[in-house]
Design a protein around this motif. Structure first.
Motif, short mmCIF file in Angstrom:
data_model
loop_
_atom_site.label_atom_id
_atom_site.label_comp_id
_atom_site.label_asym_id
_atom_site.label_seq_id
_atom_site.Cartn_x
_atom_site.Cartn_y
_atom_site.Cartn_z
N GLU A 143 -21.66 22.26 -1.71
CA GLU A 143 -22.66 23.24 -1.27
C GLU A 143 -22.04 24.42 -0.51
O GLU A 143 -22.76 25.29 -0.01
N GLY A 144 -20.72 24.43 -0.42
CA GLY A 144 -20.04 25.53 0.23
C GLY A 144 -20.17 25.54 1.74
O GLY A 144 -19.91 26.55 2.39
N LYS A 145 -20.58 24.41 2.30
CA LYS A 145 -20.78 24.33 3.74
C LYS A 145 -19.70 23.49 4.42
O LYS A 145 -19.72 23.31 5.63
N GLY A 146 -18.81 22.95 3.62
CA GLY A 146 -17.83 22.02 4.18
C GLY A 146 -16.54 22.68 4.60
O GLY A 146 -16.27 23.84 4.30
N LYS A 147 -15.75 21.93 5.29
CA LYS A 147 -14.40 22.34 5.67
C LYS A 147 -13.47 21.17 5.38
O LYS A 147 -13.92 20.05 5.14
N VAL A 148 -12.19 21.43 5.38
CA VAL A 148 -11.23 20.37 5.12
C VAL A 148 -11.26 19.36 6.27
O VAL A 148 -11.06 19.72 7.42
N GLU A 149 -11.59 18.13 5.93
CA GLU A 149 -11.66 17.07 6.94
C GLU A 149 -10.76 15.92 6.53
O GLU A 149 -10.67 15.57 5.35
N ASN A 150 -10.10 15.32 7.51
CA ASN A 150 -9.32 14.13 7.30
C ASN A 150 -9.92 13.02 8.17
O ASN A 150 -9.72 13.00 9.39
N VAL A 151 -10.69 12.15 7.54
CA VAL A 151 -11.41 11.10 8.27
C VAL A 151 -10.60 9.81 8.23
O VAL A 151 -10.22 9.33 7.16
N LEU A 152 -10.36 9.25 9.40
CA LEU A 152 -9.58 8.02 9.55
C LEU A 152 -10.48 6.98 10.21
O LEU A 152 -10.92 7.16 11.35
N LEU A 153 -10.75 5.89 9.51
CA LEU A 153 -11.67 4.87 10.01
C LEU A 153 -10.93 3.57 10.32
O LEU A 153 -10.00 3.19 9.60
N PRO A 154 -11.34 2.87 11.37
CA PRO A 154 -10.67 1.61 11.72
C PRO A 154 -11.18 0.44 10.89
O PRO A 154 -12.34 0.41 10.47
N ALA A 155 -10.31 -0.54 10.64
CA ALA A 155 -10.72 -1.81 10.06
C ALA A 155 -10.97 -2.79 11.20
O ALA A 155 -10.55 -2.57 12.33
N GLU A 156 -11.64 -3.89 10.89
CA GLU A 156 -12.03 -4.86 11.92
C GLU A 156 -11.36 -6.20 11.68
O GLU A 156 -11.40 -6.74 10.56
N LEU A 157 -10.73 -6.75 12.70
CA LEU A 157 -10.10 -8.06 12.59
C LEU A 157 -11.17 -9.15 12.54
O LEU A 157 -11.98 -9.27 13.45
N ILE A 158 -11.15 -9.94 11.46
CA ILE A 158 -12.09 -11.05 11.29
C ILE A 158 -11.29 -12.35 11.42
O ILE A 158 -10.50 -12.69 10.53
N ILE A 159 -11.48 -13.05 12.52
CA ILE A 159 -10.72 -14.27 12.79
C ILE A 159 -11.46 -15.47 12.23
O ILE A 159 -12.60 -15.74 12.58
N ARG A 160 -10.77 -16.18 11.31
CA ARG A 160 -11.35 -17.41 10.74
C ARG A 160 -10.38 -18.57 11.02
O ARG A 160 -9.96 -18.73 12.16
N ASP A 161 -10.02 -19.33 10.01
CA ASP A 161 -9.30 -20.60 10.26
C ASP A 161 -7.90 -20.66 9.69
O ASP A 161 -7.28 -21.73 9.70
N SER A 162 -7.37 -19.54 9.15
CA SER A 162 -6.11 -19.63 8.40
C SER A 162 -4.87 -19.37 9.24
O SER A 162 -3.76 -19.33 8.72
N VAL A 163 -5.05 -19.21 10.56
CA VAL A 163 -3.91 -18.97 11.46
C VAL A 163 -3.84 -20.07 12.49
O VAL A 163 -4.82 -20.34 13.20
N GLY A 164 -2.68 -20.73 12.55
CA GLY A 164 -2.47 -21.77 13.55
C GLY A 164 -1.69 -21.22 14.73
O GLY A 164 -1.03 -20.19 14.63
N ARG A 165 -1.81 -21.89 15.85
CA ARG A 165 -1.07 -21.49 17.05
C ARG A 165 0.21 -22.30 17.19
O ARG A 165 0.24 -23.49 16.90
N ILE A 166 1.25 -21.61 17.62
CA ILE A 166 2.54 -22.24 17.83
C ILE A 166 2.86 -22.27 19.32
O ILE A 166 2.73 -21.26 20.00
N GLY A 167 3.26 -23.43 19.80
CA GLY A 167 3.64 -23.55 21.20
C GLY A 167 2.48 -23.75 22.14
O GLY A 167 1.34 -23.72 21.79
#
Length: 342
Positions: free
Chosen positions: A318-342
């Protein structure tokens, strides 16, 4: 020989509804707010009775707009890209636009072909996720030149060339850093990586995020702990087989699909997740929470990516835009596939 059925026209609809052709056009194009509801109902009933469909080609000749956005993706079988397309279609439809979808099969020649094809179909704008091949030095100049020649407003989604072109992407470096820090907090100091093609910014930046997290903790990422390949199950299996023969205690797969392959290699090796090996992914694909051992992963903000891409490309159209660089975060989803050591 079958007799050709005459297609109903706007005039036919207007005659049946007892209104002007202008009124019909306003109603069917969603611009009839000032027209009485009773009149709009008559127009809708006439449209339905006559099985009338808008002539988009004729309308485009008048308005010089097709209300179509071209979308080029590298692999529709990839769950991430399939979800992107779904959300793009929904977002664009909400603004009165439809999509023309092209699947490049990760081939640069297909990218170039589809850019020209979509321009020839007079789409109003273009959303492009280049193939891995198109991002190589061999094809970069040709793709950029083709985009310039066709003259379409465009943006890059997920994958991009380094430069000032508009793009909407996930912050892969920061997101990878977050999941790596979580592994380190769980006691893992020897972390292997199953990466995608490292010419892709997504894969390269995820590797950089992993290296940064390890470096801050005084740890390293030896070359033998990195397996590069495609974002597919086969690479996950191959990477898992190699890394399970090393002394790593955790494997970071750069996509959930790769993680599924790592699970399979662990099963073949008689190793349990997370008792014998910890595994994390990236994407939060549909089945990641349904595995026997649900996968810890980074959830990509697919809906937000699509909505931002929609917003920017329509502003450019529509000719109303400008050059944008959008950077979005991802979210850590903790389930059961990681074990703790020590």
């Amino acid at each position: 020989m079958l007799e050709k059925v005459k297609k109903p026209t706007v005039k036919d609809v207007a005659a049946l509804a007892g209104v002007s052709t202008t009124t019909v056009s306003l109603v069917i194009n969603g611009k009839g707010e000032s027209i009485p509801e009773m009149t709009r109902d008559r127009v809708r009933r006439a449209v339905k009775e006559l099985h009338y469909h808008s002539d988009y080609t004729a309308r485009a000749m008048v308005t010089r707009k097709t209300n179509l956005i071209g979308v080029v993706i590298p692999d529709i079988s990839n769950a991430f890209f399939a979800a992107c397309v779904r959300h793009l279609q929904v977002a664009l439809y909400g603004h009165g636009y439809d999509i023309l979808l092209c699947n490049s099969e990760e081939r640069a020649k297909n990218d170039l072909h589809y850019i020209r094809l979509l321009a020839g179909r007079n789409v109003d704008g273009l959303i492009l996720t280049p193939s891995a091949e198109a991002l190589t030095e061999k094809y970069e100049a040709e793709v950029k030149r083709t985009l310039s020649e066709v003259g379409l407003p465009y943006l890059f989604l997920d994958r991009y060339y380094r430069g000032d072109e508009p793009k909407v992407v996930v912050d892969n470096e920061k997101s990878s850093y977050s999941v790596a820090k979580y592994l380190i907090e769980c006691g893992h100091t020897k972390i292997g990586a199953v990466a995608g093609p490292l010419m892709l910014n997504s894969s390269y930046n995820r590797l950089e995020g992993l290296r940064r997290a390890l470096g801050e903790s005084g740890l390293t990422l030896p070359d033998e702990y990195i397996v590069e390949g495609k974002y597919d199950i086969e690479t996950g299996v191959r990477g898992g087989e190699k890394l399970l023969d090393s002394d790593v205690t955790a494997i970071f797969a750069f996509s959930d699909v790769q993680a599924f392959g790592v699970y399979e290699s662990a099963k073949r090796a008689g190793k349990k997740v997370p008792e014998d090996i910890s595994i994390v992914g990236f994407d939060d694909a549909l089945y990641s929470s349904l595995l026997d051992t649900p996968l810890t992963t980074m959830r990509q903000p697919v809906k937000s990516l699509a909505e931002e891409a929609c917003r920017i490309v329509l502003a450019l159209v529509e000719g109303k835009g400008k050059v944008e660089n959008v950077l979005l975060p991802a979210e850590l989803i903790i389930r059961d596939s990681v074990g703790r050591i020590g």
